[in-house]
Design an enzyme around this catalytic site. Sequence first.
Site, PDB file in Angstrom:
ATOM      1  N   HIS A 205      20.804 -12.563  22.083  1.00 45.93           N
ATOM      2  CA  HIS A 205      20.815 -11.805  20.826  1.00 45.93           C
ATOM      3  C   HIS A 205      21.063 -10.310  20.992  1.00 45.93           C
ATOM      4  O   HIS A 205      21.215  -9.596  20.004  1.00 45.93           O
ATOM      5  CB  HIS A 205      19.492 -11.996  20.075  1.00 45.93           C
TER       6      HIS A 205
HETATM    7  C1  UD1 Z   1      15.640  -6.424  17.122  1.00 46.85           C
HETATM    8  C2  UD1 Z   1      15.243  -5.333  18.123  1.00 46.85           C
HETATM    9  C3  UD1 Z   1      15.232  -5.904  19.536  1.00 46.85           C
HETATM   10  C4  UD1 Z   1      14.399  -7.167  19.620  1.00 46.85           C
HETATM   11  C5  UD1 Z   1      14.910  -8.155  18.585  1.00 46.85           C
HETATM   12  C6  UD1 Z   1      14.104  -9.449  18.612  1.00 46.85           C
HETATM   13  C7  UD1 Z   1      15.902  -3.056  17.510  1.00 46.85           C
HETATM   14  C8  UD1 Z   1      16.826  -1.937  17.813  1.00 46.85           C
HETATM   15  N1  UD1 Z   1      16.171  -4.217  18.120  1.00 46.85           N
HETATM   16  O1  UD1 Z   1      17.004  -6.761  17.355  1.00 46.85           O
HETATM   17  O2  UD1 Z   1      14.671  -4.938  20.406  1.00 46.85           O
HETATM   18  O3  UD1 Z   1      14.546  -7.736  20.903  1.00 46.85           O
HETATM   19  O4  UD1 Z   1      14.806  -7.550  17.293  1.00 46.85           O
HETATM   20  O5  UD1 Z   1      14.693 -10.430  17.831  1.00 46.85           O
HETATM   21  O6  UD1 Z   1      14.981  -2.880  16.754  1.00 46.85           O
HETATM   22  N2  UD1 Z   1      18.682 -10.757  10.704  1.00 46.85           N
HETATM   23  C9  UD1 Z   1      18.575 -11.799   9.806  1.00 46.85           C
HETATM   24  N3  UD1 Z   1      17.328 -12.332   9.618  1.00 46.85           N
HETATM   25  C10 UD1 Z   1      16.220 -11.885  10.250  1.00 46.85           C
HETATM   26  C11 UD1 Z   1      16.359 -10.835  11.184  1.00 46.85           C
HETATM   27  C12 UD1 Z   1      17.614 -10.283  11.397  1.00 46.85           C
HETATM   28  O7  UD1 Z   1      19.533 -12.232   9.212  1.00 46.85           O
HETATM   29  O8  UD1 Z   1      15.119 -12.406  10.005  1.00 46.85           O
HETATM   30  C13 UD1 Z   1      19.994 -10.110  10.892  1.00 46.85           C
HETATM   31  C14 UD1 Z   1      19.965  -8.663  10.388  1.00 46.85           C
HETATM   32  O9  UD1 Z   1      20.248  -8.592   9.039  1.00 46.85           O
HETATM   33  C15 UD1 Z   1      21.031  -8.025  11.249  1.00 46.85           C
HETATM   34  C16 UD1 Z   1      20.931  -8.804  12.550  1.00 46.85           C
HETATM   35  O10 UD1 Z   1      20.283 -10.017  12.271  1.00 46.85           O
HETATM   36  O11 UD1 Z   1      22.302  -8.191  10.687  1.00 46.85           O
HETATM   37  C17 UD1 Z   1      20.212  -8.042  13.615  1.00 46.85           C
HETATM   38  O12 UD1 Z   1      18.869  -7.718  13.203  1.00 46.85           O
HETATM   39  P1  UD1 Z   1      18.183  -6.336  13.677  1.00 46.85           P
HETATM   40  O13 UD1 Z   1      16.793  -6.295  13.200  1.00 46.85           O
HETATM   41  O14 UD1 Z   1      19.064  -5.196  13.348  1.00 46.85           O
HETATM   42  O15 UD1 Z   1      18.194  -6.405  15.257  1.00 46.85           O
HETATM   43  P2  UD1 Z   1      17.851  -7.577  16.279  1.00 46.85           P
HETATM   44  O16 UD1 Z   1      19.100  -7.984  16.956  1.00 46.85           O
HETATM   45  O17 UD1 Z   1      17.029  -8.659  15.662  1.00 46.85           O
END
Ligand code: UD1
Length: 355
Positions: A205
């Site tokens: 991820h």
């Molecule tokens: C975040 C953390 C990372 C951690 C990871 C665990 C930061 C910079 N990164 O990364 O350190 O290891 O979480 O999972 O804070 N999304 C969904 N549904 C959800 C969650 C996320 O659709 O429940 C989508 C978001 O809208 C976004 C993408 O996934 O488009 C990434 O989510 P984001 O919270 O930005 O970062 P992670 O990759 O989850």
Amino acid sequence: MTIVGARPQFVKAAAVSRAIAEHAQLQETIVHTGQHFDDNMSKVFFDEMSIPVPHFNLDIHSLNHGAMTGRMLEELEKLIISEQPAILMVYGDTNSTLAGALAARKLQIPVAHVEAGLRSFEMRMPEEVNRILTDRISSLLFCPTAQAITNLEREGFANFDSKIVRTGDVMYDAALFYSAKAEAKSKVMQSETLTANKFVLATIHRQENTDDPANLQSIISGLNKVNEHLKVIMPVHPRTRKMLMSQKLQPEFMLIDPVGYFDMIQLLRNCTMVVTDSGGLQKEAFFFNKFCITVREQTEWVELVECGCNELAGANGQRIVEIFNTMLGRKFEVQEPLYGHGDAGSIIARELAEY
Ligand code: UD1
């Protein structure tokens, strides 16, 4: 006041909130920033692990890093002013961590950081920036490993006005505490028709792996090759799902939706090996005596590499296959307590009360 927002923080909070609840002098207000919002990325952890329902949920997510961190900072500042916590505690290295620490520090509220001192020495990772900045403005630094303390000392923390405490790893507390429950409750082995010791558990991820088409393609092709020898199963993070679709990649191995903590524990317990770019899963593989191939160029958990349980493959499919082949023939024999004794949560609660 504790700030959580992303999946790994719910696991960490489960261990620490329980210890706080047992401590007569402490009272906890939990704030969920909303960074992770899907039920299977958030709610399932609160339900399964009996984490107290957050007092506040800010519902901030799906924004660019600056916008996300900025909005959290603004909302958390309001909450800190109205709630007046004695200490604010943050976990790990996410945008929620940095926003919480910064908001509190500017209001002269002392910050406690769980998982302090970890470094990848890769400033291109958003997490590295978050953890360095958070450590520097924290008053209590709870370090999971000996290496974390060494890292802080090298950066001159002995001269700063902060207290460094080696606590052990709160994720180890959680793994021990929920292990039996997971075995009793999880049905994932049956529902996915998996056979013990006959599959590889993979998760990907990290932004640097998912958002770079060449990297994602190479990782998927490596896992496709592994899958020819041993079934690969991957619970897919929403970020990865989106990128697979936008890059029109169709892995040949098994993709499933993100799983809860109990299912993850069962998958770990029963798998042959782990392939991941997650920080938490690297350690959890070790807790369950599994070798781990880390799909990154560096790791914060260097002690795993030093003891031979973990090898770095980078985003390189060919390396993944090579390491997989060498690890298959090896026996897992390391028994050192690298991550403490499962009492990190109570050490943290005691330190908070003393502070
Ligand atoms: C975040 C953390 C990372 C951690 C990871 C665990 C930061 C910079 N990164 O990364 O350190 O290891 O979480 O999972 O804070 N999304 C969904 N549904 C959800 C969650 C996320 O659709 O429940 C989508 C978001 O809208 C976004 C993408 O996934 O488009 C990434 O989510 P984001 O919270 O930005 O970062 P992670 O990759 O989850």
